[in-house]
Design an enzyme around this catalytic site. Structure first.
Site, PDB file in Angstrom:
ATOM      1  N   GLY A  45       0.829  -1.197   0.000  1.00 21.26           N
ATOM      2  CA  GLY A  45       0.000   0.000   0.000  1.00 21.26           C
ATOM      3  C   GLY A  45       0.862   1.245   0.000  1.00 21.26           C
ATOM      4  O   GLY A  45       2.017   1.205   0.437  1.00 21.26           O
ATOM      5  N   GLN A  50       3.024  10.077   1.110  1.00 17.98           N
ATOM      6  CA  GLN A  50       4.329   9.399   1.141  1.00 17.98           C
ATOM      7  C   GLN A  50       5.200   9.755  -0.064  1.00 17.98           C
ATOM      8  O   GLN A  50       6.411   9.537  -0.043  1.00 17.98           O
ATOM      9  CB  GLN A  50       4.140   7.877   1.206  1.00 17.98           C
ATOM     10  CG  GLN A  50       3.523   7.419   2.521  1.00 17.98           C
ATOM     11  CD  GLN A  50       3.379   5.915   2.567  1.00 17.98           C
ATOM     12  OE1 GLN A  50       2.405   5.359   2.070  1.00 17.98           O
ATOM     13  NE2 GLN A  50       4.362   5.243   3.139  1.00 17.98           N
ATOM     14  N   CYS A  92       5.950   0.078   7.120  1.00 17.20           N
ATOM     15  CA  CYS A  92       5.563   1.233   6.319  1.00 17.20           C
ATOM     16  C   CYS A  92       6.739   1.616   5.429  1.00 17.20           C
ATOM     17  O   CYS A  92       7.883   1.621   5.885  1.00 17.20           O
ATOM     18  CB  CYS A  92       5.210   2.394   7.249  1.00 17.20           C
ATOM     19  SG  CYS A  92       4.687   3.881   6.385  1.00 17.20           S
ATOM     20  N   LEU A  93       6.447   1.928   4.177  1.00 14.75           N
ATOM     21  CA  LEU A  93       7.529   2.280   3.252  1.00 14.75           C
ATOM     22  C   LEU A  93       8.219   3.586   3.678  1.00 14.75           C
ATOM     23  O   LEU A  93       9.355   3.827   3.274  1.00 14.75           O
ATOM     24  CB  LEU A  93       6.995   2.408   1.818  1.00 14.75           C
ATOM     25  CG  LEU A  93       6.499   1.099   1.187  1.00 14.75           C
ATOM     26  CD1 LEU A  93       5.899   1.351  -0.194  1.00 14.75           C
ATOM     27  CD2 LEU A  93       7.635   0.069   1.093  1.00 14.75           C
ATOM     28  N   HIS A 134      -4.445   1.475   7.521  1.00  9.34           N
ATOM     29  CA  HIS A 134      -3.097   2.064   7.614  1.00  9.34           C
ATOM     30  C   HIS A 134      -2.946   3.189   6.584  1.00  9.34           C
ATOM     31  O   HIS A 134      -2.460   4.278   6.903  1.00  9.34           O
ATOM     32  CB  HIS A 134      -2.067   0.941   7.388  1.00  9.34           C
ATOM     33  CG  HIS A 134      -0.641   1.374   7.305  1.00  9.34           C
ATOM     34  ND1 HIS A 134       0.338   0.906   8.161  1.00  9.34           N
ATOM     35  CD2 HIS A 134      -0.007   2.225   6.466  1.00  9.34           C
ATOM     36  CE1 HIS A 134       1.506   1.455   7.839  1.00  9.34           C
ATOM     37  NE2 HIS A 134       1.327   2.262   6.810  1.00  9.34           N
ATOM     38  N   GLU A 135      -3.384   2.919   5.350  1.00 13.53           N
ATOM     39  CA  GLU A 135      -3.214   3.924   4.281  1.00 13.53           C
ATOM     40  C   GLU A 135      -4.127   5.127   4.495  1.00 13.53           C
ATOM     41  O   GLU A 135      -3.720   6.270   4.274  1.00 13.53           O
ATOM     42  CB  GLU A 135      -3.474   3.293   2.906  1.00 13.53           C
ATOM     43  CG  GLU A 135      -2.551   2.131   2.534  1.00 13.53           C
ATOM     44  CD  GLU A 135      -1.074   2.434   2.728  1.00 13.53           C
ATOM     45  OE1 GLU A 135      -0.672   3.605   2.627  1.00 13.53           O
ATOM     46  OE2 GLU A 135      -0.312   1.493   3.007  1.00 13.53           O
ATOM     47  N   HIS A 138      -2.730   7.558   6.861  1.00 16.49           N
ATOM     48  CA  HIS A 138      -1.722   8.455   6.274  1.00 16.49           C
ATOM     49  C   HIS A 138      -2.364   9.760   5.803  1.00 16.49           C
ATOM     50  O   HIS A 138      -1.759  10.826   5.897  1.00 16.49           O
ATOM     51  CB  HIS A 138      -1.054   7.795   5.052  1.00 16.49           C
ATOM     52  CG  HIS A 138       0.141   6.964   5.379  1.00 16.49           C
ATOM     53  ND1 HIS A 138       1.293   7.485   5.934  1.00 16.49           N
ATOM     54  CD2 HIS A 138       0.396   5.643   5.189  1.00 16.49           C
ATOM     55  CE1 HIS A 138       2.187   6.515   6.081  1.00 16.49           C
ATOM     56  NE2 HIS A 138       1.669   5.380   5.639  1.00 16.49           N
TER      57      HIS A 138
HETATM   58 ZN   LIG Z   1       2.565   3.513   5.660  1.00 15.81          ZN
END
Ligand SMILES: [Zn+2]
Length: 170
Positions: A45, A50, A92-93, A134-135, A138
């Protein structure tokens, strides 16, 4: 086009994102870039902040084996969440190589606008449910480490600051 992924801590990751509303060619291009960036990372995701764009756009694909199942969600909203919760070890990226258990509703119903401008609604369970929550977090400037205790959160943040210093030095 693969876009660089911001690493925590970064003020752009803490900002609530603005609603998109109308689907424009820029939003379609952003979504295509986000999917390419997510698959390249690789991740399941990615949210627009991000990649430094504070707009309410999320992409996901939680299929690990088998044909890809990309989902692009514009202006997504959790419209229902189950009472039963589940715990997943999240990453998380924007917080590379750090993982922690986070408790969230096990199932959620999400409504969003697709790239054709149509309103969609779907129930998610398992990893998909965790990923969607989670997304969407963000988009409100919230990271998974915000669910952890202050000590653990500070420890991870310090590691990320160190990583960013090292990367800046090259
Ligand atoms: Zn994340």
């Amino acid at each position: 086009m693969i876009r660089p992924i911001l690493i925590h801590p970064d003020p752009r990751l803490k900002k609530p994102c603005e609603a998109v509303g109308e689907i424009t060619p820029e939003i379609r291009a952003l979504a295509a870039d986000m999917l390419e960036t997510m698959y390249d990372a690789p991740g399941v995701g990615l949210a627009a902040p991000q990649v430094g764009v504070t707009k309410r756009v999320v992409v996901m694909d939680c299929i690990k084996d088998g044909p890809p199942e990309p989902i692009v969600m514009v202006d997504p909203q959790v419209v229902w969440a189950s009472e039963d919760v589940t715990t997943y070890e999240e990453g998380c990226l924007s917080i590379p190589d750090q993982y922690a258990e986070v408790k969230r509703p096990a199932s959620v119903r999400v409504a969003w606008t697709d790239l054709d401008g149509l309103r969609q609604e779907r129930d998610f369970t398992g990893l998909w449910a965790t990923c969607a929550q989670h997304e969407i977090d963000h988009l409100d400037g919230k990271l998974f480490i915000d669910y952890l205790g202050p000590l653990k959160r500070q420890m991870i943040t310090r590691k990320m600051e160190k990583l960013k210093r090292e990367r800046a030095r090259g």
